[in-house]
Design a protein around this motif. Sequence first.
Motif, PDB file in Angstrom:
ATOM      1  N   TYR A 251      -7.028   3.758  -5.881  1.00  0.00           N
ATOM      2  CA  TYR A 251      -6.165   4.650  -6.459  1.00  0.00           C
ATOM      3  C   TYR A 251      -6.073   5.794  -8.314  1.00  0.00           C
ATOM      4  O   TYR A 251      -6.711   5.050  -8.581  1.00  0.00           O
TER       5      TYR A 251
ATOM      6  N   LYS B  65       1.249  -1.022  -0.184  1.00  0.00           N
ATOM      7  CA  LYS B  65      -0.142   0.145  -0.044  1.00  0.00           C
ATOM      8  C   LYS B  65       1.179   1.547   0.118  1.00  0.00           C
ATOM      9  O   LYS B  65       0.996   2.011  -0.343  1.00  0.00           O
TER      10      LYS B  65
ATOM     11  N   ASP C 100       0.633   4.323  -2.637  1.00  0.00           N
ATOM     12  CA  ASP C 100       0.520   5.460  -2.184  1.00  0.00           C
ATOM     13  C   ASP C 100       1.409   6.491  -2.577  1.00  0.00           C
ATOM     14  O   ASP C 100       0.675   7.645  -3.117  1.00  0.00           O
TER      15      ASP C 100
ATOM     16  N   ARG D 136       0.368   9.572  -4.825  1.00  0.00           N
ATOM     17  CA  ARG D 136       0.617  11.200  -4.663  1.00  0.00           C
ATOM     18  C   ARG D 136       1.873  11.421  -5.849  1.00  0.00           C
ATOM     19  O   ARG D 136       1.836  12.816  -5.949  1.00  0.00           O
TER      20      ARG D 136
ATOM     21  N   TYR E   6      -5.930  -2.638   2.084  1.00  0.00           N
ATOM     22  CA  TYR E   6      -5.804  -1.239   0.408  1.00  0.00           C
ATOM     23  C   TYR E   6      -7.169  -1.784  -0.662  1.00  0.00           C
ATOM     24  O   TYR E   6      -7.054  -3.382  -0.756  1.00  0.00           O
TER      25      TYR E   6
END
Length: 801
Positions: free
Chosen positions: A507, A476, A480, A484, A502
Motif C-alpha cells: 500500500y 484489509k 484498501d 484508494r 495482506y
Amino acid sequence: MGRMKLKSLSIHILALLFAAVGAAPISSSASAEAAGGASVIVDNFESYADDAALQASWRLDWSDKPNAVAISLDQTSGSKGMKLTIRDSSATWANIVHPIADADKNASAYEGVTFWLNNESSARPLDLGMELKTAEPNGAFNFKLIGSAQGKREGEDWKPLSLGGGSLHVDAGFKGYVHIAWDQFNQASWQCGNDQAKCSAPLKTDKLTGIQFGYNPSANAGDIIHIDDVGFYGTADGGGAASSGQASGGGLPAASAPQAPAWVKEGEMRSLAYQPAPIDNPLKGFMPYLDAGSDGFYKTGDDWRNRATQMPYSMEYFYEPLNGVMKGPNEFDWTDLDRQLNAIAARGHQAVFRFYVDYPDKPTGIPQYLLDGGLKTRSYSDFGNGTHATSLLPDWDDPRLNAAFQTFADALGKRYDGDPRIGFIMVGLIGFWGEWHTYPYDGWEPVTDANGNGLKDAQGQPVRQPNLMPSEQNQKKVLDEMDRAFNKTRLLVRYPAANETYRTKNYDIGYHDDSFALETLPLSMGGQDWHFWGRTLNAGDTDFWKTRPMGGEMRPEIQVDMWNNDPPRYDDPAHPIDGHQGEDYYTSMKLTHVSFLLNQGVFQVPLNGEPLKRALEGSRRMGYEYYAPKVYLDGSDGKLKVGAEIENRGVAPFYYDWPVELAAKSGGETVKVWKTDWKIGGILPDDDRSVNRKAFQSLLQSDELASGSYDMYLRVVNPLSAITSEANKFMFANAEQDEDGWLALGSVTLSGGTNGSYVVRPGDNLSRIAARFGTTWQRLQQLNHLHNPNLIFPGQTLVLP
C-alpha cells in the motif's frame, strides 16, 4: 548451472590463468561465480565427514531456547554445505559461531566477508545477523544499524541488499552469493551497555578469531537456511572492490554526484553555505495536540499556548470520533472537522489527525445509527475506561460497521484529499485509540486470577484472552478503501504487517510508531520482535521510508525526562515503564527515518539549559533537511538559465512535490516570478555508498526582461499560503536563506535581452522602474521625452536603455 565449487582452488586457478602468456583478463563477474572476485574461503564444508564433525566446528553458541536450531551437513546441491533447521519455533534468537583458523586470521588484504546463502522459504524474508570476533578488548563487531551489502543470485548480476536494524535483509527464495564490506560492521554495542557512542573502536581485520551467524527462529518457523563458501572477497592490491570500482557495502559503484548542466561555462557555478535549517520547517519535527487539555497527558501548565513557545513547530495533532462526522449510512456533517482544521491553519500549521471508534475513557465514537441498528458492543474497564466517560468495544466484523468504514473512507477522500490544511492522516478507525490493536484482548495474553497467577484449562493449557480484533479480511478492506480514497494526502497506519491476507508494504501508506524510543528497536538491538522495527523486519518493509512517511508518538512517560540524558534516553531505574527503560532516541530515529512525533511534554513542561537544547535538536534532526550546495546561473544570448543542486542532510525525504518557483529581482523589487517543473519530493539522504542529491535546471522565458543585472531567488511554496499568509515557510539549510522563504542564488547578467521596452503596471513610478532595470529615472525621462517624470500611467510603454 548449479553452484560451482571451485573453493580454495579458485585462487590458484586464477593465478595460473593470469600468468598464461596472452591470457585475456577474467571479468569480476566471472570470478564472482565462485565466491565473488579474488577470494579466500575460510570454510567450504567439504572436510566434514558427518554432522558430528560439523557441529564440533560450527556450534550453537547461544539461544533463548535449548537446541533451538539443528546444524547438519547439506548435500542437496551435489556438494557439502551447512543446513540450519529450526527445532523450536518459540525461540527468538539463535547464534551459530565458527572459530577462524590461524592461517586465515589476517584478512586485512581483503575487502569484506563473502558467503553463499539460500533462504529456503516460500514467503518469509530472512533477517540474518552476523558478528565478527577479534582478539581485541570488546572485540565483537556486528552489522551497522543501517547499511548496504550486495547479493548475486545464480544467473543474475550483483544487486543491492539492505542492512536494517543490525540485520541483513534477504528475500524469500534467495539463492546466491553475498558480499559485505568491512565498513558495514561496527563494534557491538552490547559490550558497552548498549550505548553505540561508547563502542566506536575500529575493526581489526588482521586479528579475526571467529565468525557468527544469528537469526530469529520464531520469525522463520518451517524455513531452512543453507550456507556455504564462507570467506573473504576481493584483495586490496588486485581484483578487489577497491580496484574494481565496487563501493562500500561490497557492492556496485556508488552513484556519482550529479553533473553540472551542459550550458554551464567556467565560473558560472556558485557555492552556497550550509547552516542548519529551522526547527519549524513544514511537515516535520515535534508537534503538540490541538487541545492538550482534552487529549494530553500533561495537565499542569496547559496555558502553554499563551506563553512564548520553547519549541517551534509546524503541525498540530487531534483525534476525531467517527460519530462526530458520520450521522447516517450516507450522511456526513464535516463542521467539527473543518473547525479544527481551520484553527490549526490560522496559526500557519498543518494538521495530523486520526479518526477513532473506541477511545478508552471517552464517549464512544460509534455512529448513533449503528447503535440504534443493533451493532453488538462490549464493555470493558481497561485503560481507565469508565473513569470519566465510557467507550464501547464494537464487533469489528459486523458487516454494517465495515460498510460504514467503506462509505466513510470514500467520502473523506473526496472532500479532503489534497487539502492544504492537512499534513498527514493516520488510517486509525480500528482498535483502541484507532491504533490497530485491542491488547490485552489479542488471543495471546494469559487470563490471571486476583493474585496474578495464570489460569489453565482442563487440559492444563493456559487460558488466554479472546482476540477481539477484526478479521484480517476486514483489516484489509479498511486499508484498501483508505488507500484508494487518497492519492495526494499521505497516509500512515500503526503497524507493518505481512500475513496470508495482506501485506502493508503493498500500500502507499507509511507507519506511525506510538511508543517511539521505548518499544522501537528489534531483538537484535536489545528490543523485541514485537517492537516496531521488529515488525518492520518481519513484514519485509525496511525501505518503506524512502517513499512512504514515518511518524508517531513518544510515550507520555518519557517525553520530558529523556532529555536529561546525553544521548537522549529515558533511564529511570526507580520507575521502569512496562518493566523496562527507554531506548536511544537517535538510534531509533536513524533506524526508522522518522519525520514527525507527537510530544506534548516538550511544549507544556518548561525546560532549560542542556535538556532544552537536546529537545530542540532532537526535533530539528527529524525528517528532511534540504541544502543547496551549488547553483548555476547564465544570462548570455538573452536567455536566462538557472540550475541548482539539492542535497538532503536529514534522515528522510520530503514526501510532497510542492511547487517550486524562481524569481528575478532588481533593486530589491521582484521583476518576474516563474513556476518550474522541479520535483523536490523524494530526495533521499546521501549515505556511505549512494549520492542521492539531485540537480535541477530551467531555461526561463525572459523576453520581457531588459539587459542588465538581476538577483535570482528560489523558493518552495507551501500550499497553505493560498489560505493564510501565516503558513510556515519551507526553508533551505543555507546561510543565504531569507526569512520570506526565498533562497538567494546570486546575481546574473542578462545580455541581449528585450528590445528595451516596458509596460507600466499599477503602482509603478519612474524611480522604481529605473531601479528595477539598473538605470536612473533621469535617463528614462530623457529616452521617453517625458515632460513630467511623475506623470506615467498603467499600460504606457516606456523605452529602456
